[in-house]
Design a protein around this motif. Structure first.
Motif, PDB file in Angstrom:
ATOM      1  N   THR A 187      12.175  -5.157   9.152  1.00 36.62           N
ATOM      2  CA  THR A 187      12.560  -3.796   8.797  1.00 36.62           C
ATOM      3  C   THR A 187      13.041  -3.094  10.048  1.00 36.62           C
ATOM      4  OG1 THR A 187      10.826  -3.759   7.103  1.00 36.62           O
ATOM      5  CG2 THR A 187      11.824  -1.653   7.709  1.00 36.62           C
ATOM      6  N   ASN A 188      14.268  -2.588  10.003  1.00 34.79           N
ATOM      7  CA  ASN A 188      14.839  -1.858  11.139  1.00 34.79           C
ATOM      8  C   ASN A 188      14.724  -2.647  12.440  1.00 34.79           C
ATOM      9  OD1 ASN A 188      15.413   0.368   9.463  1.00 34.79           O
ATOM     10  ND2 ASN A 188      13.354   1.187   9.756  1.00 34.79           N
ATOM     11  N   GLY A 189      14.966  -3.935  12.369  1.00 32.71           N
ATOM     12  CA  GLY A 189      14.957  -4.781  13.558  1.00 32.71           C
ATOM     13  C   GLY A 189      13.587  -5.231  14.027  1.00 32.71           C
ATOM     14  N   VAL A 190      12.524  -4.785  13.379  1.00 39.11           N
ATOM     15  CA  VAL A 190      11.161  -5.169  13.749  1.00 39.11           C
ATOM     16  C   VAL A 190      10.645  -6.179  12.738  1.00 39.11           C
ATOM     17  CG1 VAL A 190       8.813  -4.361  14.147  1.00 39.11           C
ATOM     18  CG2 VAL A 190      10.759  -2.928  14.807  1.00 39.11           C
ATOM     19  N   SER A 191      10.095  -7.290  13.244  1.00 40.89           N
ATOM     20  CA  SER A 191       9.708  -8.393  12.363  1.00 40.89           C
ATOM     21  C   SER A 191       8.226  -8.701  12.442  1.00 40.89           C
ATOM     22  CB  SER A 191      10.490  -9.668  12.726  1.00 40.89           C
ATOM     23  OG  SER A 191      11.874  -9.467  12.572  1.00 40.89           O
ATOM     24  N   ASN A 192       7.671  -9.076  11.301  1.00 35.86           N
ATOM     25  CA  ASN A 192       6.347  -9.680  11.210  1.00 35.86           C
ATOM     26  C   ASN A 192       6.526 -11.076  10.637  1.00 35.86           C
ATOM     27  OD1 ASN A 192       5.908  -6.600  10.800  1.00 35.86           O
ATOM     28  ND2 ASN A 192       3.931  -7.376  11.452  1.00 35.86           N
ATOM     29  N   ARG A 193       5.822 -12.041  11.224  1.00 35.18           N
ATOM     30  CA  ARG A 193       6.045 -13.440  10.857  1.00 35.18           C
ATOM     31  C   ARG A 193       4.725 -14.084  10.442  1.00 35.18           C
ATOM     32  NH1 ARG A 193      10.407 -16.714  12.777  1.00 35.18           N
ATOM     33  NH2 ARG A 193      10.930 -14.925  14.089  1.00 35.18           N
ATOM     34  N   LEU A 194       4.721 -14.767   9.285  1.00 36.18           N
ATOM     35  CA  LEU A 194       3.575 -15.528   8.826  1.00 36.18           C
ATOM     36  C   LEU A 194       3.889 -17.016   8.941  1.00 36.18           C
ATOM     37  CD1 LEU A 194       2.605 -13.621   5.544  1.00 36.18           C
ATOM     38  CD2 LEU A 194       1.613 -13.333   7.808  1.00 36.18           C
ATOM     39  N   PHE A 195       2.992 -17.758   9.578  1.00 30.68           N
ATOM     40  CA  PHE A 195       3.156 -19.195   9.727  1.00 30.68           C
ATOM     41  C   PHE A 195       2.142 -19.979   8.909  1.00 30.68           C
ATOM     42  CE2 PHE A 195       4.313 -17.197  13.781  1.00 30.68           C
ATOM     43  CZ  PHE A 195       5.608 -17.635  13.931  1.00 30.68           C
ATOM     44  N   GLN A 196       1.072 -19.315   8.443  1.00 26.52           N
ATOM     45  CA  GLN A 196      -0.021 -20.024   7.812  1.00 26.52           C
ATOM     46  C   GLN A 196      -0.258 -19.504   6.402  1.00 26.52           C
ATOM     47  OE1 GLN A 196      -1.753 -22.587   8.896  1.00 26.52           O
ATOM     48  NE2 GLN A 196      -3.236 -22.669   7.256  1.00 26.52           N
ATOM     49  N   ALA A 197      -0.361 -20.431   5.450  1.00 27.45           N
ATOM     50  CA  ALA A 197      -0.678 -20.040   4.083  1.00 27.45           C
ATOM     51  C   ALA A 197      -2.017 -19.326   4.046  1.00 27.45           C
ATOM     52  CB  ALA A 197      -0.712 -21.265   3.179  1.00 27.45           C
ATOM     53  N   GLY A 198      -2.133 -18.365   3.104  1.00 32.97           N
ATOM     54  CA  GLY A 198      -3.371 -17.614   2.987  1.00 32.97           C
ATOM     55  C   GLY A 198      -3.379 -16.318   3.765  1.00 32.97           C
ATOM     56  N   TYR A 199      -2.200 -15.904   4.295  1.00 26.59           N
ATOM     57  CA  TYR A 199      -2.087 -14.645   5.036  1.00 26.59           C
ATOM     58  C   TYR A 199      -1.042 -13.748   4.381  1.00 26.59           C
ATOM     59  CZ  TYR A 199      -5.125 -15.915   8.907  1.00 26.59           C
ATOM     60  OH  TYR A 199      -6.219 -16.234   9.670  1.00 26.59           O
ATOM     61  N   SER A 200      -1.193 -12.437   4.593  1.00 25.01           N
ATOM     62  CA  SER A 200      -0.300 -11.450   3.993  1.00 25.01           C
ATOM     63  C   SER A 200       0.115 -10.411   5.023  1.00 25.01           C
ATOM     64  CB  SER A 200      -0.975 -10.739   2.811  1.00 25.01           C
ATOM     65  OG  SER A 200      -1.306 -11.640   1.782  1.00 25.01           O
ATOM     66  N   ILE A 201       1.303  -9.837   4.815  1.00 23.54           N
ATOM     67  CA  ILE A 201       1.759  -8.662   5.547  1.00 23.54           C
ATOM     68  C   ILE A 201       1.613  -7.481   4.595  1.00 23.54           C
ATOM     69  CG2 ILE A 201       3.675  -7.557   6.761  1.00 23.54           C
ATOM     70  CD1 ILE A 201       4.862 -10.420   7.105  1.00 23.54           C
ATOM     71  N   ILE A 202       0.812  -6.499   4.968  1.00 23.19           N
ATOM     72  CA  ILE A 202       0.546  -5.338   4.126  1.00 23.19           C
ATOM     73  C   ILE A 202       1.283  -4.139   4.695  1.00 23.19           C
ATOM     74  CG2 ILE A 202      -1.229  -3.813   3.204  1.00 23.19           C
ATOM     75  CD1 ILE A 202      -3.195  -6.105   3.448  1.00 23.19           C
ATOM     76  N   ILE A 203       1.944  -3.390   3.812  1.00 24.42           N
ATOM     77  CA  ILE A 203       2.736  -2.242   4.230  1.00 24.42           C
ATOM     78  C   ILE A 203       2.036  -0.963   3.796  1.00 24.42           C
ATOM     79  CG2 ILE A 203       4.907  -0.993   3.888  1.00 24.42           C
ATOM     80  CD1 ILE A 203       4.663  -4.809   3.720  1.00 24.42           C
ATOM     81  N   ASP A 204       1.787  -0.078   4.753  1.00 27.60           N
ATOM     82  CA  ASP A 204       1.161   1.216   4.493  1.00 27.60           C
ATOM     83  C   ASP A 204       1.980   2.275   5.225  1.00 27.60           C
ATOM     84  OD1 ASP A 204      -0.382   3.395   4.000  1.00 27.60           O
ATOM     85  OD2 ASP A 204      -2.098   2.761   5.211  1.00 27.60           O
ATOM     86  N   GLY A 205       2.965   2.833   4.523  1.00 31.25           N
ATOM     87  CA  GLY A 205       3.876   3.773   5.171  1.00 31.25           C
ATOM     88  C   GLY A 205       4.685   3.064   6.227  1.00 31.25           C
ATOM     89  N   ASN A 206       4.630   3.574   7.470  1.00 34.15           N
ATOM     90  CA  ASN A 206       5.347   2.948   8.571  1.00 34.15           C
ATOM     91  C   ASN A 206       4.527   1.869   9.260  1.00 34.15           C
ATOM     92  OD1 ASN A 206       7.651   4.575   8.261  1.00 34.15           O
ATOM     93  ND2 ASN A 206       6.716   6.233   9.464  1.00 34.15           N
ATOM     94  N   ARG A 207       3.296   1.676   8.830  1.00 35.59           N
ATOM     95  CA  ARG A 207       2.431   0.693   9.471  1.00 35.59           C
ATOM     96  C   ARG A 207       2.389  -0.598   8.666  1.00 35.59           C
ATOM     97  NH1 ARG A 207      -1.307  -0.598  12.947  1.00 35.59           N
ATOM     98  NH2 ARG A 207      -3.144  -1.782  12.297  1.00 35.59           N
ATOM     99  N   ARG A 208       2.462  -1.713   9.389  1.00 41.00           N
ATOM    100  CA  ARG A 208       2.329  -3.028   8.775  1.00 41.00           C
ATOM    101  C   ARG A 208       1.217  -3.795   9.472  1.00 41.00           C
ATOM    102  NH1 ARG A 208       8.294  -5.342   9.042  1.00 41.00           N
ATOM    103  NH2 ARG A 208       8.231  -4.227  11.010  1.00 41.00           N
ATOM    104  N   THR A 209       0.377  -4.420   8.707  1.00 32.60           N
ATOM    105  CA  THR A 209      -0.719  -5.197   9.266  1.00 32.60           C
ATOM    106  C   THR A 209      -0.703  -6.594   8.672  1.00 32.60           C
ATOM    107  OG1 THR A 209      -2.243  -4.392   7.573  1.00 32.60           O
ATOM    108  CG2 THR A 209      -2.187  -3.196   9.646  1.00 32.60           C
ATOM    109  N   VAL A 210      -1.199  -7.543   9.450  1.00 29.86           N
ATOM    110  CA  VAL A 210      -1.321  -8.929   9.007  1.00 29.86           C
ATOM    111  C   VAL A 210      -2.793  -9.221   8.789  1.00 29.86           C
ATOM    112  CG1 VAL A 210      -0.999 -11.342   9.656  1.00 29.86           C
ATOM    113  CG2 VAL A 210       0.758  -9.645  10.207  1.00 29.86           C
ATOM    114  N   THR A 211      -3.125  -9.791   7.652  1.00 29.58           N
ATOM    115  CA  THR A 211      -4.522 -10.061   7.324  1.00 29.58           C
ATOM    116  C   THR A 211      -4.610 -11.280   6.423  1.00 29.58           C
ATOM    117  OG1 THR A 211      -6.532  -9.105   6.383  1.00 29.58           O
ATOM    118  CG2 THR A 211      -4.477  -8.572   5.283  1.00 29.58           C
ATOM    119  N   ARG A 212      -5.800 -11.854   6.343  1.00 28.23           N
ATOM    120  CA  ARG A 212      -6.019 -12.901   5.355  1.00 28.23           C
ATOM    121  C   ARG A 212      -5.805 -12.317   3.968  1.00 28.23           C
ATOM    122  NH1 ARG A 212      -9.820 -13.794   9.270  1.00 28.23           N
ATOM    123  NH2 ARG A 212      -9.811 -15.856  10.211  1.00 28.23           N
ATOM    124  N   THR A 213      -5.187 -13.071   3.098  1.00 23.25           N
ATOM    125  CA  THR A 213      -4.854 -12.569   1.768  1.00 23.25           C
ATOM    126  C   THR A 213      -6.120 -12.269   0.979  1.00 23.25           C
ATOM    127  OG1 THR A 213      -2.826 -13.878   1.756  1.00 23.25           O
ATOM    128  CG2 THR A 213      -3.621 -13.066  -0.363  1.00 23.25           C
TER     129      THR A 213
END
Length: 849
Positions: A187-213
């Motif tokens: 998004t807008n040139g900023v990337s989040n990358r997942l390499f392992q199954a069982g993980y998620s990128i969660i979007i909360d407004g302008n904040r994105r976090t990576v966590t176990r699904t």
């Protein structure tokens, strides 16, 4: 879930039957292979029609589903889209060249839910992209769920409250990697990358976090994609033979010659959403790979005798040498080099002895169970973790005696790998002898597992091992810093058991051009009343392979193995009671770190800043524990990825501190911690390992105010300073200056409180609510703490400046107003203490308007 699996198997089986599909027709891209009612299509320049089974899908055709709609689309290369209810999907473009084996697909999901199963497209670099309101997802060799939550939803009449909740999307927008290699959300040139199954990128407004699904994500997606029984494939009446013949589906199915090897569906998996999603995804990928082999057969491989791979074998240190409890290395007899034949599994070690290990080749990080490995008169079992670039880590055990065998290609350019901005998340594998995990599958590392006997870990929280590169600080040998933390609070009141572990350190130049991680283990626990408070100590390092070089493996810095230092005969982990050496435990654990994601959405508003606030702790003053309160200030240094914290009590008596000599790590405003490189004290932000202790165990937030930070700290210095303390609290923010404080009006604030109770010789953590009313004109107010260990207390406060204080009998409160950017005095934070006979407590609180 059975209907969903049947549809998926049908779709993936059609991969084998697609020879009749006219993939050269420019407009045609796929066919619908499963349909439920309330699904419509709108082709460019044409009207809207109800979708039926076997409909062809064309470029730029909009697929719309209502609250019961479900559509599965199969493309010519084997790619499948399953579109859930209340969703809108458009296949923007699709190009497939079967002769060259290349394909590209671009789609747009405007709202709703979908599962993507990659065919040839996702195995081509840049081959599969999904545009969404939360960013563009680039997918490589993977099965991915996309849930946009309530974005774009306008719900009409639904059949029940359950249907309404399902349709509206009770989960936040997120992207989850279910199976396979990689998904990148940009998004807008900023990337989040997942390499392992069982993980998620969660979007909360302008904040994105990576966590176990979370299980709720998988359960909701399974509900979305399961469909309703009896919906008749989108037709007003149940489809008849004549309807199916007229649909054109025959040329893709019954009129096509059967292949020579139709995959046999696996048995239905267990009932959990995780098992169902993973099993269906794996079945789809396996079937796709089978279909791509000429004639559907395995071409086999040439037996060339295998290749000799350098291997390092580490075994348990003997008890006479300070070993036992999993401590490895320290002598030539427990640390040996050799070679592994990557075909036969035969290991030849220096000195003539050897062993045989099972060998596997995988295209992604995979665990394989291992048993029956004979070495040194013992038989070992456990797991081998296999990754890219020849990485193998055999983590085996015979009782409490471990055997680690490590091979892999060291990372060639460690500084270059860690130079990319962002936080790299490494998942950690459980210890082979004593695995401890949370209910969400997080591993609790670097702990003495027998000490946790009888401790309920269902509500424990544990972070990934998180690492971020430094940006040219004052220590040129340090290229990155990392941290990991866990916390458990089991029960309430005098029988409560609690513990916190924090590990921080740095990836640094060690010798020549070799890099590795070196960290310190800190924290404290109170798990057994007889032991009292235990202090956590010891050094954690990454272990190099047989060829030496850097102890980070893989071309992208993908893997590392963390344990005690096998090159140091005095290296081990240690839990020591404050009362003395009785009950002192020496041990070690081993964990494989696997890169699962990179979070590039760094929030470093604290960089170069000082944040002030309040603290509390139960401190052993050598005449007994006392509930203490004080102040804290923290200074943050982004260039060196570190910070400094100081805690003081009234009269400027120092009651604990952290240092910046390698023990304190600042990744961003939500992820900072210190183990104390000299084992004196520890500090950790609550966001690193959020434990749900507020609002009846449903929340991990002290208040709904992102502009404040709070966490845990302790002092474990023993005879140094004013005494030791276990799991105290702190809260900091941008404190309002006197000039910024409003001169009139009133405000109410609501939040929570957390602190430590001393009750008839027992010590435990308690929480409560906080409510306050402030009159800015009169400069007076009241602060009330409610249901804190079943007690309520309050006091009137005055604030001639921007700090407030008050006393009501044995209850004292001190605090400050805090700014939320330009919104002045939008929050309050502070500390409290109260006493009633043999009961006393101290803690911190925070709240927002």
């Amino acid at each position: 879930m059975e209907s969903s699996r049947s549809a998926l198997i049908a779709a993936t089986a059609l991969i084998l039957l697609f020879t009749g599909f006219d993939y050269t027709a420019e407009a045609r891209v796929g066919v619908t292979t499963a349909v439920n009612q309330d699904a419509k299509k709108t082709a460019p320049g044409k009207g809207t029609k109800t979708i039926i089974l076997g409909d062809e899908v064309v470029h730029n055709q909009v697929i719309d589903t209502d609250d019961a709609g479900l559509v599965q689309i199969l493309l010519a290369d084997g790619t499948a889209f399953t579109v859930g209810p209340n969703s809108t999907l458009t296949i923007d473009s699709f190009v497939y060249d079967p002769a060259a084996g290349t394909a590209k697909v671009s789609a747009s999901l405007a709202k709703g839910f979908m599962r993507f199963i990659g065919g040839r497209t996702s195995k081509t670099a840049g081959g599969a992209t999904i545009k969404t309101p939360i960013g563009t997802a680039g997918i490589r060799g993977a099965v991915v769920d996309i849930d946009l939550g309530a974005i774009g939803q306008r719900l009409g009449k639904v059949r029940s409250r359950k249907d309404r909740n399902t349709a509206s999307g009770s989960n936040p927008p997120h992207v989850s990697l279910i199976f396979g290699n990689e998904v990148v959300l940009t998004t807008n040139g900023v990337s989040n990358r997942l390499f392992q199954a069982g993980y998620s990128i969660i979007i909360d407004g302008n904040r994105r976090t990576v966590t176990r699904t979370p299980p709720s994500f998988l359960a909701a997606m399974q509900a979305h994609l399961a469909g309703r029984p009896g919906t008749q494939g989108g037709a007003a009446r149940s489809p008849q033979d004549t309807t199916v013949r007229g649909s054109g589906l025959a040329k893709h199915n019954s009129s096509t010659r059967l292949p020579t090897n139709i995959p046999i569906p696996e048995p239905r998996p267990g009932d959990t959403p995780q098992q169902t999603a993973a099993s269906e995804a794996r079945a789809a990928i396996v079937e796709q790979e089978i279909s791509e082999k000429p004639g559907g057969t395995d071409n086999g491989e040439t037996d060339n005798g295998g290749t000799s791979v350098p291997l390092r074998v580490l075994t348990a240190r003997h008890d006479d040498d300070g070993g036992g409890n999993g401590i490895i290395g320290g002598s030539p007899g427990t640390d040996r080099r050799g070679t592994l034949n990557d075909k036969s599994g035969v290991v030849k070690l220096e000195g003539g002895s050897g062993l045989t290990l099972p060998v596997h080749a995988d295209s992604a990080f995979t665990a394989h169970a291992v048993s029956g490995v004979s070495y040194g008169g013992a038989t070992y079992a456990g797991n081998v973790y296999v990754g890219l670039d020849g990485f193998r880590a055999y983590m085996l055990t015979h009782g409490t005696n471990p055997l680690y065998a490590i091979a892999g290609k060291p990372t060639a350019d460690v500084p270059g790998v860690f130079s990319t901005p962002g936080i790299r998340h490494y998942s950690l594998t459980p210890d082979a002898a004593n695995p401890l995990t949370t209910s969400l599958g997080g591993v609790i590392p670097f702990v003495y597992a027998p000490g946790f006997a009888g401790v309920d870990l269902s509500k424990a929280a544990s972070s990934d091992f998180m690492v971020s590169g430094t940006s040219g600080g004052s220590e040129p040998d340090v290229v990155a810093r990392g941290l990991q933390a866990w916390i458990v609070i089991d029960g309430t009141g005098p029988t409560q058991k609690s513990g916190l572990g924090v590990m921080t350190g740095a990836v640094k130049l060690q010798e020549g051009t070799s890099y590795g991680f070196e960290g310190d283990r800190g924290g404290s626990s109170m798990l057994n009343p007889e032991d009292g408070m235990l202090r956590h100590r010891g050094q954690v390092v990454s272990i190099a392979g047989a060829s030496d070089g850097s102890s980070i493996f893989g071309s992208g810095g993908n893997y590392l193995v963390l344990s005690n230092d096998p090159d140091d005969s005095y290296s081990y982990f240690r839990d020591r009671p404050v009362s003395g050496p009785v009950g002192d435990v020496r041990f070690s654990t081993g964990h494989v770190g696997n890169l699962v994601s990179t979070d590039t959405t760094l929030h470093q508003d604290y960089a170069g800043e000082t944040r002030n606030g309040y603290s509390s702790i139960a401190m052993d003053m050598f005449t007994g524990f006392e509930a203490r309160t004080g102040t804290v200030h923290m200074e943050f240094d982004a260039a060196n990825a570190t910070f400094d914290a100081a805690f003081t009590a009234p009269g400027n008596q120092e009651i604990g501190f952290t240092d910046d000599y390698g023990g304190a790590v600042y990744l961003d405003d939500n992820n900072f911690a210190s183990s104390g490189s000299n084992n004196r004290s520890y500090v950790v932000n609550s966001k690193v390992a959020p434990v749900k202790i507020f609002n009846g165990g449903t929340s991990a937030e002290l208040c709904t105010c992102s502009f404040l930070s709070w966490g845990w700290w302790g002092n474990t210095a023993g005879g140094e300073g004013p005494g030791v303390g276990h799991m105290g609290n702190w809260v900091i923010g941008d404190l309002t200056s006197p000039a910024e404080l409003p001169m009139s009006g009133t405000a109410t604030y609501a939040g929570n409180a957390v602190g430590t109770v001393l009750n008839n010789g027992n010590q435990y953590i308690a929480t409560g609510t906080m409510n306050a009313t402030m009159n800015f004109g009169a400069r007076t107010g009241q602060v009330a703490i409610g249901n804190f260990d079943g007690r309520n207390f309050n006091t009137n406060v005055t604030f001639p400046s921007s700090t407030f204080s008050g006393t009501n009998g044995a209850t004292s409160i001190a605090g400050s107003f805090a700014n939320d950017g330009a919104d002045k005095a939008n929050g309050i934070l502070g500390s409290f203490s109260s006493q009633d006979g043999s009961w006393s407590a101290s803690g911190v609180f925070a709240g927002s308007r």
